[in-house]
Design a protein around this motif. Structure first.
Motif, PDB file in Angstrom:
ATOM      1  N   HIS A   1       0.840  -1.198   0.000  1.00  0.00           N
ATOM      2  CA  HIS A   1       0.000   0.000   0.000  1.00  0.00           C
ATOM      3  C   HIS A   1       0.880   1.254   0.000  1.00  0.00           C
ATOM      4  O   HIS A   1       0.935   2.001   0.981  1.00  0.00           O
ATOM      5  N   TRP A   2       1.561   1.460  -1.109  1.00  0.00           N
ATOM      6  CA  TRP A   2       2.473   2.593  -1.191  1.00  0.00           C
ATOM      7  C   TRP A   2       1.744   3.925  -1.034  1.00  0.00           C
ATOM      8  O   TRP A   2       2.323   4.901  -0.529  1.00  0.00           O
TER       9      TRP A   2
ATOM     10  N   THR B   1       1.410  -2.409  17.402  1.00  0.00           N
ATOM     11  CA  THR B   1       2.290  -2.082  16.283  1.00  0.00           C
ATOM     12  C   THR B   1       3.724  -2.234  16.742  1.00  0.00           C
ATOM     13  O   THR B   1       4.073  -1.886  17.877  1.00  0.00           O
ATOM     14  N   LEU B   2       4.554  -2.794  15.873  1.00  0.00           N
ATOM     15  CA  LEU B   2       5.965  -2.959  16.205  1.00  0.00           C
ATOM     16  C   LEU B   2       6.725  -1.663  15.975  1.00  0.00           C
ATOM     17  O   LEU B   2       7.514  -1.244  16.811  1.00  0.00           O
ATOM     18  N   GLY B   3       6.486  -1.018  14.831  1.00  0.00           N
ATOM     19  CA  GLY B   3       7.270   0.168  14.528  1.00  0.00           C
ATOM     20  C   GLY B   3       6.556   1.241  13.743  1.00  0.00           C
ATOM     21  O   GLY B   3       7.202   2.130  13.193  1.00  0.00           O
ATOM     22  N   SER B   4       5.217   1.169  13.679  1.00  0.00           N
ATOM     23  CA  SER B   4       4.484   2.157  12.880  1.00  0.00           C
ATOM     24  C   SER B   4       3.843   3.244  13.720  1.00  0.00           C
ATOM     25  O   SER B   4       2.934   3.941  13.270  1.00  0.00           O
ATOM     26  N   GLY B   5       4.312   3.394  14.928  1.00  0.00           N
ATOM     27  CA  GLY B   5       3.796   4.464  15.772  1.00  0.00           C
ATOM     28  C   GLY B   5       4.181   4.270  17.211  1.00  0.00           C
ATOM     29  O   GLY B   5       4.524   3.161  17.636  1.00  0.00           O
TER      30      GLY B   5
ATOM     31  N   ASP C   1       7.198   0.856   2.790  1.00  0.00           N
ATOM     32  CA  ASP C   1       7.985   2.060   2.499  1.00  0.00           C
ATOM     33  C   ASP C   1       8.849   2.472   3.693  1.00  0.00           C
ATOM     34  O   ASP C   1       9.275   3.616   3.795  1.00  0.00           O
ATOM     35  N   SER C   2       9.121   1.501   4.584  1.00  0.00           N
ATOM     36  CA  SER C   2       9.952   1.797   5.754  1.00  0.00           C
ATOM     37  C   SER C   2      11.403   1.390   5.547  1.00  0.00           C
ATOM     38  O   SER C   2      12.254   1.677   6.382  1.00  0.00           O
ATOM     39  N   GLY C   3      11.678   0.667   4.451  1.00  0.00           N
ATOM     40  CA  GLY C   3      13.017   0.152   4.222  1.00  0.00           C
ATOM     41  C   GLY C   3      13.203  -1.251   4.751  1.00  0.00           C
ATOM     42  O   GLY C   3      14.250  -1.870   4.537  1.00  0.00           O
ATOM     43  N   PHE C   4      12.177  -1.795   5.441  1.00  0.00           N
ATOM     44  CA  PHE C   4      12.262  -3.157   5.966  1.00  0.00           C
ATOM     45  C   PHE C   4      12.116  -4.159   4.830  1.00  0.00           C
ATOM     46  O   PHE C   4      11.204  -4.050   4.021  1.00  0.00           O
ATOM     47  N   SER C   5      12.997  -5.142   4.785  1.00  0.00           N
ATOM     48  CA  SER C   5      12.961  -6.103   3.687  1.00  0.00           C
ATOM     49  C   SER C   5      12.766  -7.531   4.148  1.00  0.00           C
ATOM     50  O   SER C   5      12.545  -8.429   3.347  1.00  0.00           O
TER      51      SER C   5
ATOM     52  N   ASP D   1       1.869  -4.482   4.106  1.00  0.00           N
ATOM     53  CA  ASP D   1       1.179  -3.525   4.967  1.00  0.00           C
ATOM     54  C   ASP D   1      -0.229  -4.050   5.239  1.00  0.00           C
ATOM     55  O   ASP D   1      -0.825  -4.714   4.389  1.00  0.00           O
ATOM     56  N   GLY D   2      -0.777  -3.702   6.398  1.00  0.00           N
ATOM     57  CA  GLY D   2      -2.146  -4.125   6.668  1.00  0.00           C
ATOM     58  C   GLY D   2      -2.585  -3.755   8.064  1.00  0.00           C
ATOM     59  O   GLY D   2      -1.779  -3.343   8.909  1.00  0.00           O
TER      60      GLY D   2
END
Length: 397
Positions: A23-24, A58-62, A118-122, A216-217
């Protein structure tokens, strides 16, 4: 280990879930709004004003409850943000259920979200927590760590490596077959076994199709007291058991650990079965959603959860026992293999599949008369992880 549990004291009366994928064009705020909107559309008898409190995973989105209160424009409601590795969504659900069971609130919502693309996580990059330098497994990527299950299992149980490769391939094939029948999955195409086996390698013998994707979700659930459930819906989902354990994290320093089991899963499963009154999970569980982060993980989980005998899980996989038409369907929605793994949302996404199955709304993957479901989340890596197991059902008692 044992706990009293809250069997049949709380129930889910509405759920929502976004599509999972790349979901860019949408941020975490958008995904949260979409999931919550879907939840209230699922049950028009409820509105945002009816919810007394929220638990956000959330782990890292807020950071903090503001991650949820801002996009939803909440009117000064309590919002608790939780994180417990890949089991964060399940942790939000667990805490929300306990809040209702305790009598502190009448109606609560558990929400999970992650914005990874879009966080750079791969999936190969890591942000390791501070440690004392003895955690040797932290030097490995997640695919590398879980790839060790393959040779360890083959050695312990004398399984031919080609046969075990066939079992891993079958798991990937099964989950993509199921995901192709799910409009909310990230990957919605069946994948031939030949393509799975010929895919580029990531770590050890794990190829691209042996690994869950990055996506994303968001997903959410509204929980009320069981005795109030029919005020809101004719088809509530009752919570039978919630078990969460954190292991001692001895990992590679433990001489008894051989990478063929997750002791944390065994402990949490046994605790959940005791809470729910499950004595034979192979016959009393209608289907299960498990944490298939990698194909050998799902195979080992079949034994840790008591669905297969030790050293026999690979045979049960190849026999089709865990397919949609098998004796115990595993990941009928497609699992992490088809959805990817937006960390904060995955645990609630698993529960969402149980919600749809119990309501008879799972479309082409609908099972015949499911009564009881298990969901399982794993966070961390072999030898150093946390584990969550829930049991939910369509009926009281």
């Amino acid at each position: 280990m044992s706990s009293s549990g809250i069997r049949d004291r709380v129930a889910v009366v509405a759920m929502g879930c976004t599509t999972f994928g790349e979901h860019w064009e949408r941020g975490a705020d958008d995904l949260l709004v979409d999931a919550v909107t879907d939840c209230f559309a699922d049950n028009p008898r409820l509105s945002r004003d009816d919810v007394d409190a929220y638990w956000l995973a959330t782990l890292g989105s807020g950071q903090s409850g503001l991650t949820l209160s801002k996009p939803l424009a909440l009117d000064y409601k309590p919002v608790t943000r939780v994180e417990n590795y890949c089991a964060s969504g399940s942790e939000a659900f667990r805490n929300a259920c306990y809040a209702v069971a305790s009598g502190a609130y009448d109606r609560v919502m558990a929400v999970g979200v992650e914005k990874l693309k879009d966080s750079g996580f791969s999936g190969l990059l890591r942000g390791d927590p501070p440690n004392d330098g003895t955690a040797a497994e932290l030097s490995l990527t997640a695919p590398a760590a879980f790839s060790l299950l393959d040779p360890a299992y083959c050695e312990r149980y004398g399984v031919d490596r080609d046969e075990f490769r066939r079992a891993m391939t079958h798991i990937a094939w099964k989950n993509h077959f199921n995901g192709a029948r799910n409009p909310k999955a990230q990957f919605r195409s069946e994948v031939p076994k030949e393509r799975i086996e010929q895919a580029p390698l990531v770590a050890g013998r794990l190829g691209v199709f042996d690994c869950s994707g990055v996506s994303d979700g968001a997903a959410c659930a509204i929980i009320v007291r069981a005795e109030d459930a029919h005020k809101y819906t004719d088809t509530p989902m009752y919570v039978k058991a919630l078990s969460f354990v954190a292991g001692p994290a001895r990992g590679a320093t433990d001489p008894d650990f051989d990478y063929t089991t997750f002791p944390e899963v065994v402990r949490s499963a046994n605790d959940a079965y005791a809470q729910a009154g499950i004595t034979d999970p192979r016959t009393q569980i209608s289907f299960a959603e498990v944490h298939d982060c990698f194909t050998p993980t799902e195979l080992v989980l079949m034994e840790d959860l008591g669905f297969s005998d030790r050293g026999q899980g690979w045979k049960d996989v190849l026999a089709g026992d865990f397919e949609l038409s098998g004796r115990l369907p595993i990941n009928p929605d497609g699992g992490l293999k088809s959805f990817g793994h937006p960390v904060g949302a995955s645990g609630l996404r698993m529960l969402y599949e149980a919600w749809l199955q119990f309501k008879g709304q799972a479309g082409d993957r609908q099972l015949d008369d499911p009564r009881t479901a298990l969901t399982h989340n794993l966070g961390g890596r072999p030898g150093s992880c946390v584990s969550f197991v829930s049991v939910v059902g369509s009926q009281l008692g």
